[in-house]
Motif scaffolding. Structure first.
Motif, PDB file in Angstrom:
ATOM      1  N   THR A 152      38.279  39.480  37.458  1.00 17.41           N
ATOM      2  CA  THR A 152      37.456  38.316  37.472  1.00 17.41           C
ATOM      3  C   THR A 152      36.157  39.746  37.981  1.00 17.41           C
ATOM      4  O   THR A 152      36.202  40.460  38.606  1.00 17.41           O
ATOM      5  N   PRO A 153      35.089  39.060  37.264  1.00 20.01           N
ATOM      6  CA  PRO A 153      33.949  40.153  38.013  1.00 20.01           C
ATOM      7  C   PRO A 153      33.472  40.313  39.455  1.00 20.01           C
ATOM      8  O   PRO A 153      33.199  41.226  40.119  1.00 20.01           O
ATOM      9  N   ALA A 154      34.270  39.356  39.687  1.00 17.14           N
ATOM     10  CA  ALA A 154      34.287  39.169  41.720  1.00 17.14           C
ATOM     11  C   ALA A 154      35.413  40.436  42.370  1.00 17.14           C
ATOM     12  O   ALA A 154      34.766  40.820  43.000  1.00 17.14           O
ATOM     13  N   ARG A 157      33.782  43.790  42.102  1.00 18.75           N
ATOM     14  CA  ARG A 157      32.675  44.276  42.872  1.00 18.75           C
ATOM     15  C   ARG A 157      33.712  43.933  43.824  1.00 18.75           C
ATOM     16  O   ARG A 157      32.971  44.881  44.469  1.00 18.75           O
ATOM     17  N   ARG A 160      35.290  47.556  43.931  1.00 19.09           N
ATOM     18  CA  ARG A 160      34.320  48.539  44.167  1.00 19.09           C
ATOM     19  C   ARG A 160      34.062  48.850  45.517  1.00 19.09           C
ATOM     20  O   ARG A 160      33.474  49.736  46.061  1.00 19.09           O
ATOM     21  N   GLY A 173      46.412  35.409  38.669  1.00 21.12           N
ATOM     22  CA  GLY A 173      45.300  34.379  37.405  1.00 21.12           C
ATOM     23  C   GLY A 173      46.179  34.269  36.943  1.00 21.12           C
ATOM     24  O   GLY A 173      46.687  35.165  36.436  1.00 21.12           O
ATOM     25  N   ARG A 177      45.420  37.803  35.627  1.00 23.30           N
ATOM     26  CA  ARG A 177      44.141  38.603  35.890  1.00 23.30           C
ATOM     27  C   ARG A 177      43.582  38.943  37.149  1.00 23.30           C
ATOM     28  O   ARG A 177      44.151  37.616  38.522  1.00 23.30           O
ATOM     29  N   GLN A 179      41.589  37.983  40.249  1.00 16.59           N
ATOM     30  CA  GLN A 179      41.348  37.343  40.718  1.00 16.59           C
ATOM     31  C   GLN A 179      40.263  37.671  42.110  1.00 16.59           C
ATOM     32  O   GLN A 179      41.044  39.202  43.237  1.00 16.59           O
ATOM     33  N   GLY A 180      39.926  37.170  42.990  1.00 11.84           N
ATOM     34  CA  GLY A 180      38.723  37.359  44.390  1.00 11.84           C
ATOM     35  C   GLY A 180      39.656  37.495  45.361  1.00 11.84           C
ATOM     36  O   GLY A 180      40.236  39.137  45.921  1.00 11.84           O
ATOM     37  N   ALA A 181      40.280  36.879  45.659  1.00 15.93           N
ATOM     38  CA  ALA A 181      41.071  36.355  46.339  1.00 15.93           C
ATOM     39  C   ALA A 181      42.625  37.874  46.352  1.00 15.93           C
ATOM     40  O   ALA A 181      43.250  37.523  47.841  1.00 15.93           O
ATOM     41  N   ARG A 184      40.788  40.341  47.909  1.00 14.99           N
ATOM     42  CA  ARG A 184      40.724  39.949  49.955  1.00 14.99           C
ATOM     43  C   ARG A 184      42.234  40.473  50.056  1.00 14.99           C
ATOM     44  O   ARG A 184      42.182  40.676  51.153  1.00 14.99           O
TER      45      ARG A 184
ATOM     46  N   ASP B 290      28.188  39.451  38.559  1.00 11.19           N
ATOM     47  CA  ASP B 290      29.719  39.811  39.305  1.00 11.19           C
ATOM     48  C   ASP B 290      30.219  39.480  40.303  1.00 11.19           C
ATOM     49  O   ASP B 290      31.071  39.987  41.408  1.00 11.19           O
ATOM     50  N   LEU B 292      30.945  36.437  39.885  1.00 11.77           N
ATOM     51  CA  LEU B 292      31.902  35.023  38.813  1.00 11.77           C
ATOM     52  C   LEU B 292      33.076  35.709  39.103  1.00 11.77           C
ATOM     53  O   LEU B 292      33.840  36.533  38.882  1.00 11.77           O
ATOM     54  N   ASP B 293      34.119  34.471  40.005  1.00  8.61           N
ATOM     55  CA  ASP B 293      35.558  35.235  40.083  1.00  8.61           C
ATOM     56  C   ASP B 293      36.652  34.188  39.032  1.00  8.61           C
ATOM     57  O   ASP B 293      37.833  33.846  38.919  1.00  8.61           O
ATOM     58  N   GLY B 333      42.482  28.556  40.126  1.00  5.10           N
ATOM     59  CA  GLY B 333      42.727  29.690  39.712  1.00  5.10           C
ATOM     60  C   GLY B 333      42.894  29.652  38.308  1.00  5.10           C
ATOM     61  O   GLY B 333      44.765  30.063  37.945  1.00  5.10           O
TER      62      GLY B 333
END
Lengths: 454, 335
Positions: A152-154, A157, A160, A173, A177, A179-181, A184, B290, B292-293, B333
Motif C-alpha cells: 500500500t502507499p502507506a 512511505r 521509505r 493483506g 499485499r 500493509q502499513g501494519a 510497523r 502516501d 493510504l493503507d 485488511g
C-alpha cells in the motif's frame, strides 16, 4: 498461503548461494528462529533461521545453487493443504517477485528484524556485505523496486522513512499485499527488548545473546563485536576459521541482545564475564573488535587461565581519543542519508559502503529504542567524546599470546594507541585499512586469527 | 459558524429552514420566496408553511407549474436587486430548468465581466426513501457540483440547514441547497437568531483513528450509525460531513486520510462519476496518497433508476449495514 523461505543475500557481490545442509526435514514442524539450513557463499557460511511457524515443504536439494531471492522451501501453516510448490512457474525461469529485489535486500528468511542472521547490517558491523574489498559502489537497485511487489502507499512511505526494504517483508493483506501494519510490526520487532528464541541463544547466559556455529571439536573461539555493530559482523572472517566451534556474543542493546542498561564500563565487562562464565568453556580463544576489544582485554585480565590466545582488532581502552562525532552521528541517524557519511568513516575505501548497504544498515537501526539505548551507552563509555576507561595496565598484565590488528587509516580510534602495547604483543598494522579491518579485508585478517589460535 | 447569540432549541430540519427564511424576510426587504405551492399550501414538504400569511403574497409567491419560467424569473430578480429563494418541488425537476441554472445563473457574472452577479438561492428537496419512485427520488447534486459558477450545499442537520441558507443569502453567487426529504422531520438543536455556516467547510461529526467515512446529507446519519456499531467492535471510524460539494473542503478530507489511512465515500447519487469519484481522485492526486493503507471504497447509488418497490428502493442506495460491512473489511485488511 505458505510463507516462502528464500535464499538470502549475505554478501555484497553474492548472486547465488549453495545449500550446504538442511537442519529440518521435509514436512517437519518449525517455529520462528528454528535453524533451517546452512548456506555457503564464496566468502562465508551462514545459518538461516525460520521466520514463520509451520511445516517445511518443497525443500530444494542439498548442494543446490540457488539465486538470491529465489525460494528454497515453503512453510505451511498448521492444517494448510500442501499442493505443488507455489509459484512453480518460477522453475521455468520466470523470476518470482522477491527474486527481483536486487536491492541488496536480505530476504525474510534471514531472521528477526534487522538483527537476524544475515540481515542486520549495523554500523561497523557490515555483515558479509562489505566483506568484499573489490565490490564497488555499483550495487544494483538503489531505486529498483522489485517487480510485482504489492504494497500500500502507506506501507511504502513507512518503509521509505525507516530505510527498510519492502522486499524483506511478507505482506499480510490480500494477495500478499504489504500493509502499513506489516511494516510497523517489523519495526516493532526490531525494537523488541526480548530476543527471539533464535538458534544458539542461551537465555541463561547472562541475558546476552550467544550464537553458536561450527560443529568441530577444536578450541572454541569467542567473538565480541564493536559499538553499534552486532555479531553478524564476524560472518566474513568466520568462513576462514575452519571447523572450530564459534561463539558470537551480542553486546547489550546490540544485535539480538536485550536493551539492558549498564552504568559503567566495569558493569558492561561484568555482564560479559557473566555471560562467558555461564557458557562453561574450559579454554577458548578470544577475539574482540573496538569496544569488543576492550571487553576482551578486560576479560583476559580477569580470566587469564581460560583464554588461550587474545586478538584485539582496533581495540578501545588504549588511549583517550575516539571520534565522538562518528559515534553520535551513527546513534542519531534516522535515515540512510544521514547514516551514510558516518559509515563511510569506518572504512578506508568509501566504495565499500554502497547505498544498498547503508539502507540495510539503517533498517537494522530502525528501532528508536535501540538507537537511544546505544546513544546512552556511548554517553556512559565515551562521555564528551573521550574513552573514559583505560585498559593499558591490563594489557601490560595479560600473559597469554596476544596480537593487535589495526588499520593505519582508522578514523575512529587512532592506530597509534597500538604503540602503547608491551613488546611481547604482536602488532599487525595495515596501511590501507580503516577501523574495521576484518570487514574491509577478511581474506587478509582471517589468516592472522587462524595463526593466533591454532 | 457566526451567531448572533441567544439560546438553542430543538427544531426540525424543515422548521429550521422556515426560521431562516423568516429571519431573512423580516430583516431584508429584498428577500422574496418563489415556488410552486409554497403559499397557502405551505410547500410540497411544508417548509414554507405559514410564511405567506405573515409576509403576504407579494413576498411569498406561488409560481406557475414551469420550473424553467420560475427559475428564470428568480434569476432575473436576483440580477436586478432582489434576493429570491426559489423552491423546486422535487430536485428531479431541476432538469426542466437546466438552461436557466447552468447556462444563465452560473455564467452571467463571468460573461458580463463581473458587472452583474446572480445572488439567487435555490432549494431542492432531494433523495430517495419516500416511495416517490424514479422521477421524484434522485440525488442530482453532483451534476451541479460539476458547474463552475454555482455553489452547491447539502446540509445534514437542522442547525446547518438554517446556517447554510442564511449564508447562501449573503453569497453574491447562485447557491443551490439540496435538502434530503427524509431529513425534513429530523429534529436537532438550532441556535436562535441569525447565524451562518460557512459554505465550503466540512464538519467532522465523529473523530476516529481507523478509517474515515466521507458522506453528505442523509448518509452522514447512516455513517454515524455505522460508526457506532463499528465502535462496539473496536473499529473507530471518523465521520466527515461534507456539507458543501462545490466548493469542496479538500483540506479536511485529506487531513482525515492522512490520519486514518483508509477512506470510504458514501453518497446517495449514482456511484459512477459521482461525488465519491471526485473525492477518490482528489486523494489519489494529493500527498495524502502516501498515507493510504488500503484501496478507497465508494458506496454510491445503484446504476439504475430508483425503484418504487420499498425494498428495492432501500437496496438501491447505501444503507447502514453496507457501510458497516465495508468498514469491517477495510479495517480488517481484507480489501
Amino acid at each position: 498461503m505458505p510463507v516462502e523461505v528464500i535464499m538470502p543475500k549475505v554478501d555484497m557481490d553474492m548472486t547465488t548461494g549453495r545449500i550446504l545442509v538442511w537442519h529440518v526435514g521435509e514436512g517437519e514442524r518449525v517455529s520462528r528462529g528454528t535453524p533451517l539450513f546452512d548456506i555457503e557463499t564464496d566468502k562465508a557460511a551462514m545459518e538461516v533461521e525460520a521466520e514463520a511457524e509451520g511445516f517445511l515443504h518443497h525443500r530444494v536439494p542439498e548442494g543446490a545453487e540457488v539465486p538470491i531471492g529465489q525460494p528454497v522451501a515453503w512453510i505451511y501453516a498448521e492444517g494448510e493443504a500442501v499442493g505443488p510448490p507455489p509459484g512453480a512457474a518460477s522453475a521455468t525461469g520466470a523470476i518470482p517477485p522477491a527474486a527481483a529485489s536486487a536491492t541488496g535486500a536480505i530476504p525474510p528468511a534471514a531472521g528477526r528484524g534487522g538483527g537476524g542472521d544475515g540481515s542486520g547490517a549495523t554500523a561497523g558491523a557490515a555483515p558479509a556485505a562489505i566483506g568484499a574489498p573489490r565490490a564497488g559502489p555499483t550495487e544494483t537497485g538503489a531505486e529498483g523496486r522489485p517487480a510485482g511487489l504489492r504494497a500500500t502507499p502507506a506501507a511504502r512511505r513507512l518503509a521509505r522513512e525507516a530505510g527498510l526494504d519492502l522486499a524483506t517483508l511478507q505482506g499480510s493483506g490480500p494477495r500478499g499485499r504489504i500493509q502499513g501494519a506489516d511494516v510497523r510490526a517489523r519495526l516493532e520487532t526490531a525494537m523488541s527488548p526480548v530476543p527471539s528464541p533464535a538458534a544458539g541463544f542461551t537465555p541463561e547466559a547472562g541475558g546476552l545473546s550467544v550464537t553458536r556455529r561450527g560443529a568441530g571439536r577444536g578450541r572454541p573461539v569467542v567473538l565480541l563485536h564493536g559499538f553499534a555493530s552486532d555479531s553478524l559482523s564476524w560472518a566474513p572472517v568466520e568462513a576462514h576459521l575452519g571447523d572450530r566451534p564459534i561463539l558470537r556474543i551480542d553486546l547489550p542493546a546490540h544485535g539480538k541482545s536485550p536493551l539492558l542498561a549498564v552504568r559503567s564500563f566495569a558493569e558492561l565487562a561484568a555482564l560479559m564475564r557473566d555471560t562467558i562464565d555461564r557458557l562453561d568453556l574450559a579454554e577458548f580463544d578470544l577475539v574482540g573488535h573496538s569496544l569488543g576489544g576492550a571487553l576482551a582485554l578486560a576479560l583476559a585480565d580477569t580470566r587469564p587461565r581460560r583464554i588461550a590466545a587474545l586478538t584485539l582488532i582496533a581495540p578501545a581502552g588504549l588511549g583517550p581519543q575516539i571520534a565522538g562525532d562518528v559515534l553520535r552521528g551513527i546513534c542519531a541517524a534516522t535515515r540512510p542519508e544521514s547514516l551514510a557519511p558516518w559509515l563511510r568513516m569506518l572504512v578506508a575505501d568509501e566504495r565499500l559502503i554502497s547505498d544498498g548497504y547503508v539502507r540495510q544498515a539503517m533498517a537494522g537501526r530502525a528501532c528508536a529504542q535501540l538507537r537511544a539505548a546505544q546513544a546512552a551507552l556511548a554517553g556512559i563509555l565515551f562521555p564528551d567524546g573521550v574513552q573514559a576507561f583505560d585498559l593499558r595496565a591490563a594489557l601490560d598484565r595479560v600473559g597469554m599470546p596476544t596480537r593487535i590488528i589495526w588499520g593505519r587509516r582508522d578514523a575512529v580510534i587512532p592506530w597509534r594507541h597500538a604503540l602503547t602495547a608491551p613488546g611481547r604483543v604482536a602488532l599487525h598494522l595495515f596501511p590501507e585499512l580503516g577501523h574495521v579491518p576484518h570487514l574491509e579485508r577478511p581474506d587478509a585478517i582471517a589468516p592472522l586469527l587462524r595463526g593466533g589460535m591454532s | 459558524m457566526t451567531t448572533a447569540g441567544g439560546g438553542v432549541r430543538e427544531l426540525s430540519y424543515a422548521e429550521a429552514l422556515r426560521e431562516a427564511m423568516d429571519i431573512a424576510l423580516a430583516s431584508d426587504p429584498r428577500v422574496i420566496l418563489m415556488g410552486e405551492d409554497i403559499g397557502v399550501y405551505g410547500g410540497a414538504f411544508q417548509v414554507t408553511g405559514d410564511l405567506v400569511h405573515r409576509y403576504g403574497e407579494d413576498r411569498v409567491i406561488d409560481t406557475p407549474i414551469s420550473e424553467l419560467g420560475g427559475a428564470g424569473v428568480a434569476i432575473g430578480a436576483a440580477m436586478t436587486g432582489l434576493r429570491p429563494i426559489y423552491e423546486f418541488q422535487f430536485s428531479d425537476f431541476a432538469t426542466l430548468a437546466m438552461e436557466q441554472i447552468v447556462n444563465q445563473a452560473a455564467k452571467i457574472r463571468y460573461m458580463l465581466g463581473g458587472a452583474v452577479s446572480v445572488p439567487v438561492v435555490m432549494r431542492f428537496p432531494a433523495g430517495s426513501g419516500t416511495g416517490a419512485a424514479a422521477q421524484h427520488s434522485q440525488s442530482l447534486e453532483a451534476w451541479f457540483g460539476h458547474v463552475p459558477g454555482l455553489k452547491v450545499v447539502q446540509p445534514s442537520t437542522p442547525a446547518d440547514a438554517k446556517g447554510l441558507l442564511l449564508a447562501a443569502l449573503e453569497d453574491p453567487d447562485p447557491v443551490l441547497i439540496f435538502e434530503h426529504k427524509l431529513l425534513y422531520k429530523m429534529k436537532g438543536p438550532v441556535p436562535e437568531g441569525h447565524y451562518t455556516v460557512p459554505i465550503g467547510k466540512a464538519a467532522i461529526r465523529r473523530p476516529g483513528r481507523d478509517l474515515c467515512i466521507v458522506a453528505g446529507a442523509i448518509m452522514v446519519h447512516r455513517a454515524l450509525e455505522a460508526a457506532e456499531a463499528l465502535s462496539a467492535e473496536g473499529i473507530e471510524a471518523e465521520v466527515i460531513d461534507l456539507r458543501s460539494i462545490r466548493p469542496i473542503d479538500r483540506d479536511t478530507i485529506l487531513d482525515a486520510v492522512r490520519r486514518t489511512g483508509r477512506l470510504i465515500c458514501v453518497y446517495e447519487g449514482v456511484k459512477t462519476l459521482g461525488i465519491g469519484a471526485e473525492i477518490s481522485a482528489m486523494v489519489a492526486e494529493s500527498d495524502a496518497f502516501d498515507f493510504l493503507d488500503a484501496p478507497i471504497i465508494r458506496l454510491g447509488g445503484a446504476e439504475a433508476p430508483i425503484p418504487y418497490n420499498p425494498e428495492l428502493e432501500k437496496a438501491a442506495v447505501p444503507q447502514v449495514p453496507d457501510i458497516v460491512a465495508a468498514a469491517r473489511a477495510l479495517a480488517g485488511g481484507r480489501l
